[in-house]
Design an enzyme around this catalytic site. Structure first.
Site, mmCIF file in Angstrom:
data_model
loop_
_atom_site.group_PDB
_atom_site.id
_atom_site.type_symbol
_atom_site.label_atom_id
_atom_site.label_comp_id
_atom_site.label_asym_id
_atom_site.label_seq_id
_atom_site.Cartn_x
_atom_site.Cartn_y
_atom_site.Cartn_z
ATOM 1 N N GLY A 43 -10.880 8.161 6.465
ATOM 2 C CA GLY A 43 -11.905 9.156 6.729
ATOM 3 C C GLY A 43 -13.281 8.628 7.063
ATOM 4 O O GLY A 43 -14.152 9.389 7.488
ATOM 5 N N LYS A 97 0.881 -1.172 0.000
ATOM 6 C CA LYS A 97 0.000 0.000 0.000
ATOM 7 C C LYS A 97 0.914 1.217 0.000
ATOM 8 O O LYS A 97 1.657 1.455 0.951
ATOM 9 C CB LYS A 97 -0.916 0.018 1.228
ATOM 10 C CG LYS A 97 -1.806 1.252 1.272
ATOM 11 C CD LYS A 97 -2.498 1.390 2.616
ATOM 12 C CE LYS A 97 -3.170 2.761 2.707
ATOM 13 N NZ LYS A 97 -3.705 3.022 4.060
ATOM 14 N N THR A 109 -8.789 3.442 12.025
ATOM 15 C CA THR A 109 -9.165 4.228 13.192
ATOM 16 C C THR A 109 -10.632 4.047 13.573
ATOM 17 O O THR A 109 -10.964 3.975 14.762
ATOM 18 C CB THR A 109 -8.881 5.720 12.944
ATOM 19 O OG1 THR A 109 -7.539 5.862 12.479
ATOM 20 C CG2 THR A 109 -9.060 6.529 14.212
#
Length: 268
Positions: free
Chosen positions: A190, A101, A212
């Site tokens: 996000g 990534k 997250t």
């Protein structure tokens, strides 16, 4: 398009059993991470070579090996092309995988990718035999440049990393999807709640990468499961073909057999 149980995420010709990709950082404990992997059943889990080397939590890699999920090393924390190349080559040796990534941060405040360096790094990694999944913004032109460099998939953000805001530029993200209909697109960064993931999957995106939103939830394993269900629901809805949106109301109850004064709005 007909919904099928064989529907799977395919990247660089390889099929994965889930459209959820799960990050492995900032969990409250290794047990929480392990339970979250069990709950989400991701197609891949990401791991940052640099950050993990710094924290060095005992047993971390044992947990990942035990689950047998494909690893996706990343170049988190890199701020130059040279850093990216060095980190990627080290990761390939450590994890014995060509998958990477690609992260190349251009701004410390927003953690926005460096678009110029990103294309350069992607081209060099592709030439070196890596299967590159670049973390980028929803910019269509940059996306095309990354594809020209040899990338076979893109990972556009929904919002800046760790914000949990959901998609902040729906027009840009949906335009990217519409203009690149045959390119695997995984929304990375996000997203905050499962409805965010469901929404982008309804738009036709191919998967989501979460970290997250799961690791910082009050109960990470439960949130991991909720996201997995949201992704499944969104994908199923996309394949089912949602109804067209309308500007005016349209009765869902047929008028056949109604009294004529109800049909034309007149009075008896």
């Amino acid at each position: 398009m007909t919904p099928s149980t064989a529907d799977s995420l395919t990247l660089y010709g390889q099929a994965f059993p889930s459209r959820v990709l799960l990050g492995t950082s900032r969990y409250p404990s290794l047990q929480s991470l392990s339970d979250s992997i069990d709950a989400a059943r991701p197609g891949m889990v990401t791991v940052a070579l640099r950050r993990q080397s710094e924290t060095g939590e005992a047993g971390f890699f044992d947990v990942l090996k035990r689950h047998g999920v494909a690893l996706l090393p990343n170049t988190a924390g890199c701020q130059s092309v040279d850093e990216v190349l060095t980190t990627a080559h080290m990761a390939r040796e450590v994890f014995e995988t060509p998958w990477i990534k690609l992260e190349l941060i251009g701004d410390d405040y927003t953690l926005q990718p460096d678009p110029i360096g990103l294309v350069e790094a992607a081209a060099k990694l592709i030439r070196d035999g890596f299967k590159v999944l670049p973390y980028c913004t929803e910019d269509l032109v940059i996306g095309r440049r990354l594809l020209d460099a040899g990338c076979e998939a893109l990972m556009p953000w929904g919002a800046p990393i760790g914000t949990g805001k959901g998609v902040t530029n729906p027009y840009g993200l949906r335009t990217l999807r519409e203009r690149l209909p045959d390119v695997p697109l995984i929304v990375d960064a996000g997203l905050g709640v499962p409805s965010h993931a469901c929404q982008v999957m309804e738009w036709g995106f191919d998967g989501v990468l979460l970290n997250t939103a799961v690791s910082q939830a009050t109960f990470p394993p439960q949130m991991a499961r909720a996201f997995a269900l949201g992704v499944e629901a969104g994908r199923t809805a996309f394949l089912a073909g949602p109804m067209a949106e309308r500007d005016s109301a349209q009765a869902s109850t047929p008028v056949v057999g109604m009294p004529f004064w109800h049909q034309d709005g007149g009075a008896a």
